[in-house]
Design a protein around this motif. Structure first.
Motif, PDB file in Angstrom:
ATOM      1  N   ARG A  35       0.889  -1.134   0.000  1.00 60.02           N
ATOM      2  CA  ARG A  35       0.081   0.114   0.110  1.00 60.02           C
ATOM      3  C   ARG A  35       0.839   1.367  -0.243  1.00 60.02           C
ATOM      4  O   ARG A  35       1.896   1.182   0.500  1.00 60.02           O
ATOM      5  N   PRO A  36       0.617   2.303  -0.666  1.00 62.45           N
ATOM      6  CA  PRO A  36       1.053   3.487  -0.574  1.00 62.45           C
ATOM      7  C   PRO A  36       1.284   4.151   0.974  1.00 62.45           C
ATOM      8  O   PRO A  36       0.116   3.653   1.776  1.00 62.45           O
ATOM      9  N   ARG A  37       2.126   4.806   1.244  1.00 62.37           N
ATOM     10  CA  ARG A  37       2.167   5.483   2.636  1.00 62.37           C
ATOM     11  C   ARG A  37       1.000   6.416   2.886  1.00 62.37           C
ATOM     12  O   ARG A  37       0.407   7.314   2.107  1.00 62.37           O
ATOM     13  N   SER A  38       0.231   6.069   3.882  1.00 61.16           N
ATOM     14  CA  SER A  38      -1.165   6.677   4.200  1.00 61.16           C
ATOM     15  C   SER A  38      -0.957   7.391   5.604  1.00 61.16           C
ATOM     16  O   SER A  38      -1.122   6.345   6.555  1.00 61.16           O
ATOM     17  N   ILE A  39      -0.620   8.509   5.799  1.00 58.30           N
ATOM     18  CA  ILE A  39      -0.151   9.109   7.158  1.00 58.30           C
ATOM     19  C   ILE A  39      -1.559   9.252   7.929  1.00 58.30           C
ATOM     20  O   ILE A  39      -1.774   8.806   8.911  1.00 58.30           O
ATOM     21  N   ALA A  40      -2.661   9.947   7.186  1.00 59.46           N
ATOM     22  CA  ALA A  40      -3.709   9.944   7.940  1.00 59.46           C
ATOM     23  C   ALA A  40      -4.579   8.591   8.544  1.00 59.46           C
ATOM     24  O   ALA A  40      -4.479   8.513   9.452  1.00 59.46           O
ATOM     25  N   ALA A  41      -4.974   7.887   7.384  1.00 57.76           N
ATOM     26  CA  ALA A  41      -5.630   6.646   7.688  1.00 57.76           C
ATOM     27  C   ALA A  41      -5.050   5.485   8.202  1.00 57.76           C
ATOM     28  O   ALA A  41      -5.148   4.864   9.154  1.00 57.76           O
ATOM     29  N   GLY A  42      -3.715   5.426   7.627  1.00 55.47           N
ATOM     30  CA  GLY A  42      -2.887   4.161   8.048  1.00 55.47           C
ATOM     31  C   GLY A  42      -2.035   4.405   9.133  1.00 55.47           C
ATOM     32  O   GLY A  42      -1.913   3.409   9.827  1.00 55.47           O
ATOM     33  N   GLU A  43      -1.196   5.564   9.427  1.00 53.63           N
ATOM     34  CA  GLU A  43      -0.454   5.748  10.598  1.00 53.63           C
ATOM     35  C   GLU A  43      -1.170   6.375  11.676  1.00 53.63           C
ATOM     36  O   GLU A  43      -1.076   5.922  12.853  1.00 53.63           O
ATOM     37  N   MET A  44      -1.753   7.482  11.534  1.00 52.79           N
ATOM     38  CA  MET A  44      -2.254   8.481  12.540  1.00 52.79           C
ATOM     39  C   MET A  44      -3.627   7.810  13.267  1.00 52.79           C
ATOM     40  O   MET A  44      -3.886   7.724  14.278  1.00 52.79           O
ATOM     41  N   LEU A  45      -4.452   7.277  12.324  1.00 47.43           N
ATOM     42  CA  LEU A  45      -5.772   6.681  12.606  1.00 47.43           C
ATOM     43  C   LEU A  45      -5.672   5.205  13.196  1.00 47.43           C
ATOM     44  O   LEU A  45      -5.999   4.614  14.134  1.00 47.43           O
ATOM     45  N   SER A  46      -4.709   4.279  12.377  1.00 52.94           N
ATOM     46  CA  SER A  46      -4.981   2.964  12.489  1.00 52.94           C
ATOM     47  C   SER A  46      -3.620   2.439  13.185  1.00 52.94           C
ATOM     48  O   SER A  46      -3.686   1.204  13.441  1.00 52.94           O
ATOM     49  N   ARG A  47      -2.632   3.295  13.220  1.00 49.84           N
ATOM     50  CA  ARG A  47      -1.219   2.997  13.759  1.00 49.84           C
ATOM     51  C   ARG A  47      -0.565   1.670  13.115  1.00 49.84           C
ATOM     52  O   ARG A  47      -0.080   0.744  13.799  1.00 49.84           O
ATOM     53  N   GLY A  48      -0.966   1.289  12.023  1.00 47.06           N
ATOM     54  CA  GLY A  48      -0.544   0.376  11.086  1.00 47.06           C
ATOM     55  C   GLY A  48      -0.998  -0.890  11.339  1.00 47.06           C
ATOM     56  O   GLY A  48      -0.593  -1.919  10.707  1.00 47.06           O
ATOM     57  N   MET A  49      -2.036  -1.059  11.997  1.00 48.32           N
ATOM     58  CA  MET A  49      -2.626  -2.245  12.459  1.00 48.32           C
ATOM     59  C   MET A  49      -3.857  -2.751  11.551  1.00 48.32           C
ATOM     60  O   MET A  49      -4.437  -3.865  11.732  1.00 48.32           O
ATOM     61  N   ARG A  50      -4.508  -1.807  11.096  1.00 48.98           N
ATOM     62  CA  ARG A  50      -5.720  -2.069  10.048  1.00 48.98           C
ATOM     63  C   ARG A  50      -5.108  -2.883   8.924  1.00 48.98           C
ATOM     64  O   ARG A  50      -4.528  -2.323   8.141  1.00 48.98           O
ATOM     65  N   ILE A  51      -5.560  -4.133   8.566  1.00 44.53           N
ATOM     66  CA  ILE A  51      -5.165  -4.827   7.515  1.00 44.53           C
ATOM     67  C   ILE A  51      -5.052  -4.292   6.146  1.00 44.53           C
ATOM     68  O   ILE A  51      -4.443  -4.496   5.399  1.00 44.53           O
ATOM     69  N   LEU A  52      -6.374  -3.502   6.047  1.00 42.31           N
ATOM     70  CA  LEU A  52      -6.553  -3.023   4.547  1.00 42.31           C
ATOM     71  C   LEU A  52      -5.565  -1.879   4.339  1.00 42.31           C
ATOM     72  O   LEU A  52      -5.279  -1.768   3.099  1.00 42.31           O
ATOM     73  N   MET A  53      -5.041  -1.298   5.384  1.00 41.04           N
ATOM     74  CA  MET A  53      -3.910  -0.344   5.063  1.00 41.04           C
ATOM     75  C   MET A  53      -2.690  -0.632   5.201  1.00 41.04           C
ATOM     76  O   MET A  53      -1.460   0.345   5.164  1.00 41.04           O
ATOM     77  N   ALA A  54      -2.429  -1.721   5.897  1.00 35.83           N
ATOM     78  CA  ALA A  54      -1.052  -2.296   6.453  1.00 35.83           C
ATOM     79  C   ALA A  54      -0.110  -2.309   5.056  1.00 35.83           C
ATOM     80  O   ALA A  54      -0.475  -2.882   4.001  1.00 35.83           O
ATOM     81  N   ARG A  55       1.092  -1.842   5.243  1.00 32.31           N
ATOM     82  CA  ARG A  55       1.984  -1.823   4.188  1.00 32.31           C
ATOM     83  C   ARG A  55       2.627  -3.367   4.198  1.00 32.31           C
ATOM     84  O   ARG A  55       2.670  -4.213   5.194  1.00 32.31           O
ATOM     85  N   SER A  56       3.174  -3.550   3.033  1.00 32.74           N
ATOM     86  CA  SER A  56       3.832  -5.026   2.885  1.00 32.74           C
ATOM     87  C   SER A  56       4.864  -5.275   3.794  1.00 32.74           C
ATOM     88  O   SER A  56       5.602  -4.158   4.113  1.00 32.74           O
ATOM     89  N   GLY A  57       5.108  -6.534   4.333  1.00 33.11           N
ATOM     90  CA  GLY A  57       6.150  -6.729   5.312  1.00 33.11           C
ATOM     91  C   GLY A  57       5.832  -7.722   6.227  1.00 33.11           C
ATOM     92  O   GLY A  57       4.574  -8.664   6.096  1.00 33.11           O
ATOM     93  N   ASP A  58       6.400  -7.805   7.223  1.00 36.96           N
ATOM     94  CA  ASP A  58       6.156  -9.037   8.182  1.00 36.96           C
ATOM     95  C   ASP A  58       4.697  -8.890   8.790  1.00 36.96           C
ATOM     96  O   ASP A  58       3.832  -9.902   8.887  1.00 36.96           O
ATOM     97  N   ARG A  59       4.342  -7.637   9.334  1.00 35.60           N
ATOM     98  CA  ARG A  59       3.042  -7.619  10.030  1.00 35.60           C
ATOM     99  C   ARG A  59       2.106  -7.937   9.078  1.00 35.60           C
ATOM    100  O   ARG A  59       1.036  -8.544   9.302  1.00 35.60           O
ATOM    101  N   PHE A  60       2.121  -7.326   7.750  1.00 32.17           N
ATOM    102  CA  PHE A  60       1.020  -7.633   6.913  1.00 32.17           C
ATOM    103  C   PHE A  60       0.901  -9.073   6.394  1.00 32.17           C
ATOM    104  O   PHE A  60      -0.113  -9.558   6.659  1.00 32.17           O
ATOM    105  N   ARG A  61       2.014 -10.069   6.535  1.00 34.46           N
ATOM    106  CA  ARG A  61       2.179 -11.353   6.224  1.00 34.46           C
ATOM    107  C   ARG A  61       1.388 -12.201   7.354  1.00 34.46           C
ATOM    108  O   ARG A  61       0.436 -13.039   7.159  1.00 34.46           O
TER     109      ARG A  61
END
Length: 511
Positions: free
Chosen positions: A111-137
């Motif tokens: 996913r592209p970096r999403s500061i508002a939805a992905g980082e500030m709102l979800s703190r990287g834990m929402r699977i829909l917005m998660a960046r590829s990598g270990d957590r997403f897997r």
């Protein structure tokens, strides 16, 4: 003597402006090329140097118009960011979508970096917005393991029971059909996610809270909604992220509470089967933290409650507006089922007209119109164009579903386009409503079961008709990520004797 410095100053200023203009032009030209001088796909002209940002309103319609003007893939620039929209099919069905979104799926799993939805709102834990990598897997593995076709078959009896309650609600109060669809979807996904029964799901305080946080997510997810996504330094401005921080803690507190409730039931050996129960029983296998499990379960509930209800409403709207297409489904149901029993999951393979109607309804009015963004992790080359590494890529569902090559006369509702000459569902037409590649919706099998069962019972029980005094505006949908229909009225005319229908549905709910 004073004129010389002034003249020099004016000349200097003019020179600076000229240099900036030249640099802007040079940057624009260079930005239109990918690697090895291979150009980006065509797109609308820049409004200010290299900026030709995505449309701000009615995005799906605007993108579809641009696809018709510029071709199957269209490029945009927002500062240094390249955005690619795939919105058409050229030459052979699904060529652009398949070649790029599916065959290159490994390069678009991020996913592209999403500061508002992905980082500030979800703190990287929402699977829909998660960046590829270990957590997403880890999140993806946990989700897919428990939502595979065989796994979700265990929910069929519960889905049918709730679908029968939906029919009883429609019989008593057809005016509020959209609320009944929301109740059905919430009841099913609440049971699947948390093992909780909610016969009055719309009034359940926790369901109300979940819909509230979903509304917040819809706001934040809208492209261009938050300037911080274009100016990252804003997040460090005192007070800027106060609202997003508040919303984050609201949803995290809710998701933690739901997880803890299931954990307490597990500890007391009284937990009903559910996705969350299985997560808790396999924590060592999935390697997820408490908050990651909380968000994963909450995300499943949120996605299922929203999308299933919207899909049911789209099918009801289509039935009311296209009575001849509905009549074909009725004819099939009468032939396969008859009037002495209600449809079951075992009937599914014998009802191609019903499935074709559903496929066409979700093509005609897609649930997620512009799709969700992907990020290219390497250069992707397609028919002489370059999608450069780092580009944001959308597969625009609305535009793809309106490609006249794959879907002749696309604005016409025609379920027969999904069937071959022998009346069987075609196996060469792909369905893109659940997304693409490795980012395809993990709950699609569960969603398909829910949509099949509720629509099989609905069309077996009723003829849906448009009211002469209340014509339906089929374009009145919210301009949001998940697009909701504006309220509309219908008549639900029973096809089965009412007393018998009530008896069959009531007995089914008690089984």
């Amino acid at each position: 003597m004073m004129l010389e410095p002034l003249a020099m100053s004016a000349n200097y200023a003019a020179g600076v402006v000229g240099v900036v203009a030249i640099l802007g032009v040079l940057y624009t030209k260079s930005s239109l090329a990918g690697r090895n001088n291979i150009p980006l796909p065509p797109g609308p002209p820049a409004r200010w140097f290299w900026s030709n940002a995505l449309p701000a309103v009615k995005i799906a319609y605007a993108l579809t118009d641009l696809v018709r003007e510029y071709g199957p893939i269209v490029s945009f620039r927002q500062g240094s960011q390249v955005i690619i929209v795939i919105g058409s099919i050229e030459h052979r069905p699904y060529q652009a979508a398949t070649d790029i979104m599916e065959k290159e799926g490994g390069s678009l799993v991020d996913r592209p970096r999403s500061i508002a939805a992905g980082e500030m709102l979800s703190r990287g834990m929402r699977i829909l917005m998660a960046r590829s990598g270990d957590r997403f897997r880890r999140l993806r593995k946990a989700m897919h393991t428990h939502l595979q076709p065989k796994a979700v078959e265990a929910y069929q009896a519960m889905q049918r029971e709730n679908a029968m309650s939906f029919i009883l609600n429609m019989l008593d109060d057809p005016k509020n059909h959209q609320k009944h669809a929301q109740r059905y979807a919430a009841s099913v996904i609440l049971r699947v996610t948390y093992g909780k029964s909610a016969p009055t799901a719309n009034a359940d305080p926790e369901v109300i809270r979940i819909h509230k946080v979903l509304d917040h997510f819809q706001v934040v997810m809208r492209p261009g909604a938050y300037l911080v996504d274009r100016v990252p330094l804003l997040r460090y401005l005192p007070g800027y992220g106060k609202q997003l921080d508040k919303w984050h803690h609201e949803e995290l507190d809710l998701y933690r509470h739901q997880l803890q409730r299931v954990k307490n039931d597990v500890d007391q050996d009284k937990a009903a089967p559910s996705f969350t129960k299985t997560l808790l029983e396999n924590t060592e296998e999935h390697h997820l933290s408490t908050d990651e499990m909380s968000y994963l379960a909450g995300s499943l509930f949120g996605a299922g409650a929203e999308t299933t209800a919207v899909g049911i409403t789209a099918a009801i709207m289509a039935a009311a507006c296209y009575p001849l297409a509905q009549a074909r489904v009725h004819e099939e149901l009468d032939m396969v089922i008859g009037s002495d029993r209600a449809p079951t999951f075992k009937d599914s393979k014998s009802l191609p007209q019903l499935h074709a109607f559903l496929l066409e309804a979700l093509r005609w009015r897609p649930i997620v119109r512009i799709g969700f963004p992907h990020r290219a992790t390497k250069d992707i080359f397609w028919q002489g164009y370059c999608i450069p590494e780092g580009a944001t890529v959308y597969g625009c569902h609305w535009a793809i579903s309106r490609d006249p090559v794959a879907f002749p006369d696309p604005e016409t509702f025609n379920p027969q386009r999904w069937l071959d000459s022998e009346g069987r569902l075609k196996d060469n037409m792909q369905f893109i409503i659940y997304g693409f590649g490795r980012r395809v919706c993990p709950g699609l099998h569960l969603a398909n079961q829910s949509l099949y069962m509720v629509l099989a019972l609905l069309f077996w029980s009723f003829r849906i008709a448009q009211r002469p005094d209340a014509p339906i505006d089929t374009y009145a949908f919210s301009d949001t990520v998940i697009s909701h229909a504006a309220p509309f009225e219908i008549d639900a005319i029973p096809r089965i004797e009412v007393a018998k229908l009530k008896e069959l549905m009531t007995d089914g709910c008690m089984d």
